[in-house]
Motif scaffolding. Structure first.
Motif, PDB file in Angstrom:
ATOM      1  N   ALA A  29      -3.862  10.250  -1.864  1.00  0.00           N
ATOM      2  CA  ALA A  29      -2.234   9.251  -1.917  1.00  0.00           C
ATOM      3  C   ALA A  29      -1.537   9.370  -0.768  1.00  0.00           C
ATOM      4  O   ALA A  29      -0.597   8.934  -0.143  1.00  0.00           O
ATOM      5  CB  ALA A  29      -1.748   9.554  -3.134  1.00  0.00           C
ATOM      6  N   GLU A  30      -1.831  10.909  -0.516  1.00  0.00           N
ATOM      7  CA  GLU A  30      -0.613  10.805   0.999  1.00  0.00           C
ATOM      8  C   GLU A  30      -1.312  10.563   2.059  1.00  0.00           C
ATOM      9  O   GLU A  30      -0.649  10.192   3.533  1.00  0.00           O
ATOM     10  CB  GLU A  30       0.506  12.981   1.852  1.00  0.00           C
ATOM     11  N   ARG A  31      -2.339  10.870   2.507  1.00  0.00           N
ATOM     12  CA  ARG A  31      -3.343  10.383   3.072  1.00  0.00           C
ATOM     13  C   ARG A  31      -3.375   8.678   3.344  1.00  0.00           C
ATOM     14  O   ARG A  31      -2.907   8.232   4.791  1.00  0.00           O
ATOM     15  CB  ARG A  31      -4.811  10.402   3.673  1.00  0.00           C
TER      16      ARG A  31
ATOM     17  N   GLU B 119       4.831  10.080  -7.142  1.00  0.00           N
ATOM     18  CA  GLU B 119       6.832  10.110  -8.001  1.00  0.00           C
ATOM     19  C   GLU B 119       5.896  10.030  -9.412  1.00  0.00           C
ATOM     20  O   GLU B 119       6.306  10.920 -10.410  1.00  0.00           O
ATOM     21  CB  GLU B 119       7.803   8.939  -7.103  1.00  0.00           C
ATOM     22  N   ASP B 120       5.561   8.919 -10.017  1.00  0.00           N
ATOM     23  CA  ASP B 120       5.292   8.980 -11.334  1.00  0.00           C
ATOM     24  C   ASP B 120       4.148   9.186 -11.542  1.00  0.00           C
ATOM     25  O   ASP B 120       4.016   9.936 -12.709  1.00  0.00           O
ATOM     26  CB  ASP B 120       5.552   7.540 -11.152  1.00  0.00           C
ATOM     27  N   TYR B 121       3.412   9.420 -11.399  1.00  0.00           N
ATOM     28  CA  TYR B 121       2.080  10.047 -11.456  1.00  0.00           C
ATOM     29  C   TYR B 121       1.111  11.602 -10.826  1.00  0.00           C
ATOM     30  O   TYR B 121       0.878  12.083 -11.176  1.00  0.00           O
ATOM     31  CB  TYR B 121       0.701   9.521 -11.571  1.00  0.00           C
ATOM     32  N   GLY B 122       2.548  11.516  -9.462  1.00  0.00           N
ATOM     33  CA  GLY B 122       1.806  13.060  -9.190  1.00  0.00           C
ATOM     34  C   GLY B 122       1.961  14.439 -10.178  1.00  0.00           C
ATOM     35  O   GLY B 122       1.098  15.034  -9.822  1.00  0.00           O
TER      36      GLY B 122
ATOM     37  N   MET C 268       1.097  -1.021   0.435  1.00  0.00           N
ATOM     38  CA  MET C 268      -0.164   0.162   0.183  1.00  0.00           C
ATOM     39  C   MET C 268       0.407   1.167   0.020  1.00  0.00           C
ATOM     40  O   MET C 268       0.820   2.308  -0.896  1.00  0.00           O
ATOM     41  CB  MET C 268      -1.217  -0.575   1.107  1.00  0.00           C
ATOM     42  N   HIS C 269       2.117   1.212   1.172  1.00  0.00           N
ATOM     43  CA  HIS C 269       2.201   2.556   1.105  1.00  0.00           C
ATOM     44  C   HIS C 269       3.873   2.427   0.007  1.00  0.00           C
ATOM     45  O   HIS C 269       3.732   3.923  -0.911  1.00  0.00           O
ATOM     46  CB  HIS C 269       3.736   2.558   2.289  1.00  0.00           C
ATOM     47  N   GLY C 270       4.211   1.609  -0.296  1.00  0.00           N
ATOM     48  CA  GLY C 270       4.793   1.621  -1.989  1.00  0.00           C
ATOM     49  C   GLY C 270       4.253   2.173  -3.357  1.00  0.00           C
ATOM     50  O   GLY C 270       4.233   3.146  -4.105  1.00  0.00           O
ATOM     51  N   PHE C 271       3.152   1.806  -3.612  1.00  0.00           N
ATOM     52  CA  PHE C 271       2.159   1.808  -4.392  1.00  0.00           C
ATOM     53  C   PHE C 271       1.882   3.759  -4.149  1.00  0.00           C
ATOM     54  O   PHE C 271       1.810   3.680  -5.321  1.00  0.00           O
ATOM     55  CB  PHE C 271       1.200   0.753  -4.530  1.00  0.00           C
ATOM     56  N   ALA C 272       1.521   3.531  -2.663  1.00  0.00           N
ATOM     57  CA  ALA C 272       0.753   5.080  -2.846  1.00  0.00           C
ATOM     58  C   ALA C 272       1.882   6.648  -3.558  1.00  0.00           C
ATOM     59  O   ALA C 272       1.669   7.117  -4.461  1.00  0.00           O
ATOM     60  CB  ALA C 272       0.617   5.444  -1.409  1.00  0.00           C
TER      61      ALA C 272
ATOM     62  N   ALA D 109       0.087   8.509   4.798  1.00  0.00           N
ATOM     63  CA  ALA D 109       0.544   8.504   6.410  1.00  0.00           C
ATOM     64  C   ALA D 109      -0.639   7.357   6.940  1.00  0.00           C
ATOM     65  O   ALA D 109      -0.025   6.906   8.432  1.00  0.00           O
ATOM     66  CB  ALA D 109       0.045   9.998   7.061  1.00  0.00           C
ATOM     67  N   ALA D 110      -1.490   6.792   6.958  1.00  0.00           N
ATOM     68  CA  ALA D 110      -1.622   6.001   7.332  1.00  0.00           C
ATOM     69  C   ALA D 110      -1.885   4.732   7.256  1.00  0.00           C
ATOM     70  O   ALA D 110      -1.268   3.835   8.451  1.00  0.00           O
ATOM     71  CB  ALA D 110      -3.800   5.433   6.357  1.00  0.00           C
ATOM     72  N   ALA D 111      -1.097   4.282   6.915  1.00  0.00           N
ATOM     73  CA  ALA D 111       0.013   3.275   6.429  1.00  0.00           C
ATOM     74  C   ALA D 111       1.297   3.112   7.362  1.00  0.00           C
ATOM     75  O   ALA D 111       1.623   1.690   7.946  1.00  0.00           O
ATOM     76  CB  ALA D 111       0.192   2.648   4.737  1.00  0.00           C
ATOM     77  N   ASP D 112       1.330   4.370   7.791  1.00  0.00           N
ATOM     78  CA  ASP D 112       2.943   4.594   8.176  1.00  0.00           C
ATOM     79  C   ASP D 112       2.395   4.305   9.762  1.00  0.00           C
ATOM     80  O   ASP D 112       2.833   3.883  10.742  1.00  0.00           O
ATOM     81  CB  ASP D 112       2.868   6.463   7.670  1.00  0.00           C
TER      82      ASP D 112
END
Ligand code: ADP
Length: 483
Positions: free
Chosen positions: A300-302, A286-289, A277-281, A305-308
């Protein structure tokens, strides 16, 4: 009565005064005609006060059978013996062993009763106490057994009958080894040796055998029985059935182990999808920002953060579960070093909020597990620095106090405080009193602290009131002197 006979009686009566027992003569109607010194000593009235009085009403005599029957027995058999209860002058009840004989005149007519009373109040009291104790023993649910020093059963209560299934008649006179499983032959001699030395066996967990070779888990307490002279003459044992308790304990241990294993594996298994989850977000950003608008990027940032946050909870849960199972070898640990190490770990957090920590020396040594203890103090210090309103500079005070071989380490803050209703609850896993927004955290810090301290044989607690700060404490055994 002829004069000479009366004189003889009087002379004899003087002799009777030398006797310790109460001796009295009373006429057929109860009128006292003689009262010895012994009677005065036992009942408190003098001779002068009693002569002419009615014996039975003066002494408030309680007869074991109707007075008429007693008088008839004396007349028929010449004597009567029995126990009477009298009331002495000051109201004390006196139990006497009484012997009555009859005085007759020349014509053979009965003229008076001679009553000799031996004070047995102390015996009667002892007997009553004995009866009372016997009733308690008999009604106890515990199995209470008496045996002599050869291990021969001498008494057997109702509880013993219930627990072992044998009746009193079946076991009294037999050896106590009847109750011992064949694979434990040394146990009885060992216990009897201790008893002979005057020692007690306390709450000893073992197995006994009931009727039909039924095995029973029991907790045994065996104590020496002494006679009046103080010599050990036997032993009394109290056995309590702990079969159910042991079964529940085993069940609980198994359930706990299962739960811990479950928590451990779930936590482990959760980590991989979470990393995904974290990696793909992150990849999305990074790639589609540049293709996302501001809202899309925030989503995406949320997710990240939730994954963290979830990762943090899983880490803490794993730590908690590890702490439940790990072997913690205790050693003397300096609290001064522990507090120092904890503060070093928290340096960034303390600096960020400009926390003032005052440590009052001396901080003694305790028996503990060094890394676990550091972690506990880190959790408490970090909370002390964290749960303070943003507009207030956090101040933390640390000190120790000791008594009776225990040491208490206090960590006090000037924060928001905790309502009394929650003082226990906050030490449980995932219990939090605040939203993530105001005070971030996983809700496991205090659970880890409690588990860690309890595994070191100690206790934790808190004193606090809302708005007035909190004082958390941990208590451990004092560190033993190193040899
Ligand atoms: P976390 O700090 O991660 O929330 P803890 O288990 O350490 O979890 O604490 C549980 C809860 O107890 C906290 O969320 C907070 O509500 C309360 N608490 C703990 N320490 C303090 C403190 N020093 N002052 C006020 N409340 C506290």
């Amino acid at each position: 009565m002829p004069k000479e006979r009366a004189v003889t009686l009087e002379a004899q009566a003087q002799l009777l005064d030398l006797i310790w027992d109460a001796i009295l003569l009373h006429a057929m109607d109860g009128t006292i005609t003689y009262w010895s010194m012994g009677a005065e000593r036992i009942y408190g009235w003098t001779k002068e006060e009693t002569l002419g009085e009615n014996s039975h009403s003066l002494l408030k005599t309680e007869f074991p059978q109707p007075l008429g029957e007693i008088q008839a027995a004396v007349e028929l058999e010449g004597r009567w013996e029995g126990t009477l209860v009298h009331t002495a002058r000051e109201g004390r009840r006196v139990t006497v062993a009484s012997r009555w004989t009859i005085q007759k005149d020349e014509a053979g007519r009965p003229v008076a009763y001679l009553e000799i009373n031996n004070d047995i109040t102390h015996l009667a009291t002892a007997e009553e106490t004995h009866a009372r104790l016997a009733a308690i023993v008999e009604s106890s649910d515990d199995a209470i057994i008496g045996k002599n020093l050869e291990g021969v059963i001498t008494s057997w209560n109702r509880g013993a009958q219930q627990l072992y299934g044998y009746t009193t008649e079946e076991v009294v006179g037999r050896s106590i080894s009847l109750l011992v499983p064949p694979d434990m032959p040394d146990e009885i001699p060992h216990i009897l040796d201790k008893i002979k030395r005057g020692e007690k066996v306390d709450h000893y967990q073992t197995v006994r055998m009931g009727k039909g070779s039924r095995r029973i888990d029991v907790s045994l307490t065996v104590s020496p029985i002494r006679n009046a002279a103080g010599s050990i003459i036997g032993a009394s044992s109290i056995a309590r059935d702990i079969t159910e308790q042991k079964r529940l304990q085993a069940e609980l241990e198994e359930t706990n182990a299962e739960l811990e294993a479950f928590a451990y594996s779930v936590s482990h298994d959760l980590k991989a999808p979470l990393r995904g989850m974290h990696g793909f977000a992150q990849a999305l950003l990074e790639d589609y920002g540049d293709q996302l608008d501001a809202e899309g990027r925030e989503y995406a940032e949320r997710i990240m953060a939730a994954a963290d946050r979830l990762h943090g909870m899983i880490q803490d849960l794993l730590e908690y579960s590890r702490l439940s199972r790990a072997r913690l070898d205790l050693q003397p640990v300096s609290l001064r070093k522990v507090v120092k190490a904890a503060m070093a770990q928290l340096e960034a957090q303390l600096r960020e909020r400009d926390v003032r920590v005052t440590v009052r020396e001396p901080l003694p040594e305790v028996m503990g597990h060094p890394t676990t203890l550091v972690q506990v103090v880190v959790n408490l210090l970090s909370n002390a620095a964290k749960f303070v309103p943003p507009d207030r500079p956090p101040e933390v005070r640390v000190w120790a106090e000791g008594a009776d071989g225990r040491v208490r380490l206090w960590i006090e803050d000037n924060g928001i405080g905790i309502p009394a209703d929650y003082h226990q609850q906050i030490f449980r896993v995932f219990e939090r009193l605040h939203g993530e927004e105001s005070y971030p955290g996983t809700g496991i810090g205090l659970a880890i602290a409690r588990k860690g301290i309890e595994r070191m044989g100690g206790r934790v607690g808190v004193e606090s009131e809302p708005g007035l700060g909190s004082r958390f404490w941990i208590e451990l055994s004092k560190g033993e002197q190193k040899r």
